[in-house]
Design a protein around this motif. Structure first.
Motif, PDB file in Angstrom:
ATOM      1  N   GLU A 173     141.519 -10.546 122.004  1.00 14.82           N
ATOM      2  CA  GLU A 173     140.406  -9.834 121.396  1.00 14.82           C
ATOM      3  C   GLU A 173     140.772  -9.298 120.008  1.00 14.82           C
ATOM      4  O   GLU A 173     139.897  -8.919 119.229  1.00 14.82           O
ATOM      5  N   PHE A 174     142.074  -9.265 119.696  1.00 12.17           N
ATOM      6  CA  PHE A 174     142.486  -8.800 118.375  1.00 12.17           C
ATOM      7  C   PHE A 174     142.209  -9.864 117.319  1.00 12.17           C
ATOM      8  O   PHE A 174     142.449 -11.062 117.539  1.00 12.17           O
ATOM      9  N   ILE A 195     148.841 -13.570 105.887  1.00 11.81           N
ATOM     10  CA  ILE A 195     149.253 -12.679 106.970  1.00 11.81           C
ATOM     11  C   ILE A 195     149.651 -11.330 106.383  1.00 11.81           C
ATOM     12  O   ILE A 195     150.445 -11.266 105.437  1.00 11.81           O
ATOM     13  N   ASN A 196     149.094 -10.252 106.935  1.00 10.91           N
ATOM     14  CA  ASN A 196     149.401  -8.924 106.394  1.00 10.91           C
ATOM     15  C   ASN A 196     150.435  -8.152 107.214  1.00 10.91           C
ATOM     16  O   ASN A 196     150.957  -7.128 106.764  1.00 10.91           O
ATOM     17  N   ARG A 197     150.738  -8.609 108.415  1.00  8.48           N
ATOM     18  CA  ARG A 197     151.784  -7.997 109.249  1.00  8.48           C
ATOM     19  C   ARG A 197     152.075  -8.942 110.406  1.00  8.48           C
ATOM     20  O   ARG A 197     151.249  -9.789 110.742  1.00  8.48           O
ATOM     21  N   THR A 198     153.231  -8.784 111.014  1.00 12.71           N
ATOM     22  CA  THR A 198     153.624  -9.697 112.094  1.00 12.71           C
ATOM     23  C   THR A 198     154.200  -8.917 113.264  1.00 12.71           C
ATOM     24  O   THR A 198     155.105  -8.095 113.100  1.00 12.71           O
ATOM     25  N   SER A 212     146.445   1.636 118.200  1.00 14.04           N
ATOM     26  CA  SER A 212     146.861   2.871 117.529  1.00 14.04           C
ATOM     27  C   SER A 212     147.516   2.578 116.176  1.00 14.04           C
ATOM     28  O   SER A 212     147.606   3.461 115.317  1.00 14.04           O
ATOM     29  N   LEU A 213     147.948   1.331 115.984  1.00 16.79           N
ATOM     30  CA  LEU A 213     148.567   0.917 114.716  1.00 16.79           C
ATOM     31  C   LEU A 213     147.559   0.145 113.845  1.00 16.79           C
ATOM     32  O   LEU A 213     147.951  -0.569 112.926  1.00 16.79           O
ATOM     33  N   ASP A 214     146.277   0.285 114.195  1.00 15.60           N
ATOM     34  CA  ASP A 214     145.183  -0.279 113.395  1.00 15.60           C
ATOM     35  C   ASP A 214     145.049  -1.793 113.475  1.00 15.60           C
ATOM     36  O   ASP A 214     144.524  -2.428 112.560  1.00 15.60           O
ATOM     37  N   TYR A 215     145.498  -2.379 114.589  1.00 13.93           N
ATOM     38  CA  TYR A 215     145.129  -3.768 114.868  1.00 13.93           C
ATOM     39  C   TYR A 215     143.675  -3.740 115.305  1.00 13.93           C
ATOM     40  O   TYR A 215     143.297  -2.974 116.194  1.00 13.93           O
ATOM     41  N   SER A 216     142.847  -4.583 114.703  1.00 11.84           N
ATOM     42  CA  SER A 216     141.409  -4.529 114.937  1.00 11.84           C
ATOM     43  C   SER A 216     140.971  -5.569 115.968  1.00 11.84           C
ATOM     44  O   SER A 216     141.409  -6.722 115.916  1.00 11.84           O
ATOM     45  N   GLU A 217     140.105  -5.134 116.873  1.00 15.51           N
ATOM     46  CA  GLU A 217     139.540  -6.070 117.843  1.00 15.51           C
ATOM     47  C   GLU A 217     138.281  -6.710 117.282  1.00 15.51           C
ATOM     48  O   GLU A 217     137.569  -6.110 116.469  1.00 15.51           O
ATOM     49  N   SER A 218     138.014  -7.938 117.683  1.00 18.24           N
ATOM     50  CA  SER A 218     136.852  -8.674 117.167  1.00 18.24           C
ATOM     51  C   SER A 218     135.571  -8.223 117.864  1.00 18.24           C
ATOM     52  O   SER A 218     135.598  -7.619 118.917  1.00 18.24           O
TER      53      SER A 218
END
Length: 232
Positions: A54-55, A118-121, A226-232
């Motif tokens: 879902e991310f 890619i902005n983070r891994t 909580s680390l601002d990974y966004s769900e679709s």
């Protein structure tokens, strides 16, 4: 009689499957790398972590290279479980094999993400994949911003004097309180060491065993959110 003998090694190339799933329409997004456990494969892990899809991210499932023979002969070769490294109890062999697997992951990630923004891994590792994930993070810190280990141990002792190079990585170590395959206390001590080294590292003990249960996925989703990974 004259006899000559020559002993050496020769390379053997093996195709290793992977699956890259893109979720979300934003051009720039995180990359999440998934490493399965011993005698498992990417098909198994994809099913277990469905909620994480879902991310909005690139979700990269990599299959381990070493096949585990199916003694019951119920599955075709492509369905066999796999292992990430070869371990016989010898620590030097253990580290050499994890290094070889890490080189493979590094090359694969470089190749398939060359044209991606890619902005983070984040690396998600379960059991055997958790051991390897911890090694990859501390040996190649420039590749990761987050690390999640479940039912494994980050081998901090293999990186004495070098760990601080990786202390930008956010770490979540999840462990089952009833895990008798990989006991939780050694992982807890490793996380405490990482905290002393300046890491934002967290150890969470949950009511579970070693099996990859939903509670681990739920904890993972909560932490990434909580680390601002966004769900679709």
């Amino acid at each position: 009689m004259t006899m000559k003998s020559r002993t050496d090694t020769a390379p053997f190339v093996m195709d290793v499957p992977y699956n890259l799933i893109e979720i979300g329409s934003t051009e720039e997004k995180p990359l999440i790398i998934y490493l399965h456990g011993f005698n498992q494969n990417i098909e198994y892990l994809e099913k277990k972590v469905q909620r994480m899809l879902e991310f909005q991210a690139y979700h990269l499932f990599i299959q381990a290279p070493y096949p585990i023979y199916d003694k019951k002969r119920n599955r075709k070769v492509e369905q066999w479980g796999r292992a990430w490294y070869l371990y016989d109890g010898d620590q030097e062999q253990f580290l050499r094999s994890m290094e070889k697997a890490s080189e493979f992951i590094q090359k694969l990630v470089n190749d398939i993400t060359e044209d991606l923004k890619i902005n983070r891994t984040c690396l998600f590792g379960y059991s055997m994949g958790a051991y390897l994930g911890g090694y990859f993070a501390l040996s190649r810190p420039e590749y990761l911003t987050e690390l999640i280990t479940i039912g494994g141990r980050i081998k901090t002792e293999a990186f004495e004097g070098e760990r601080e190079k990786a202390n930008h990585i956010n770490i979540l170590a999840l462990h089952g309180s009833n895990d008798t395959s990989v006991f939780p206390e050694p992982q807890k001590k490793c996380v405490e060491q990482l905290q002393k080294d300046g890491f934002k590292a967290e150890f969470r003990l949950v009511h579970a065993g070693h099996k990859l249960e939903d509670i681990f996925i739920n904890e993972t989703v909560e932490w990434l959110s909580s680390l601002d990974y966004s769900e679709s």
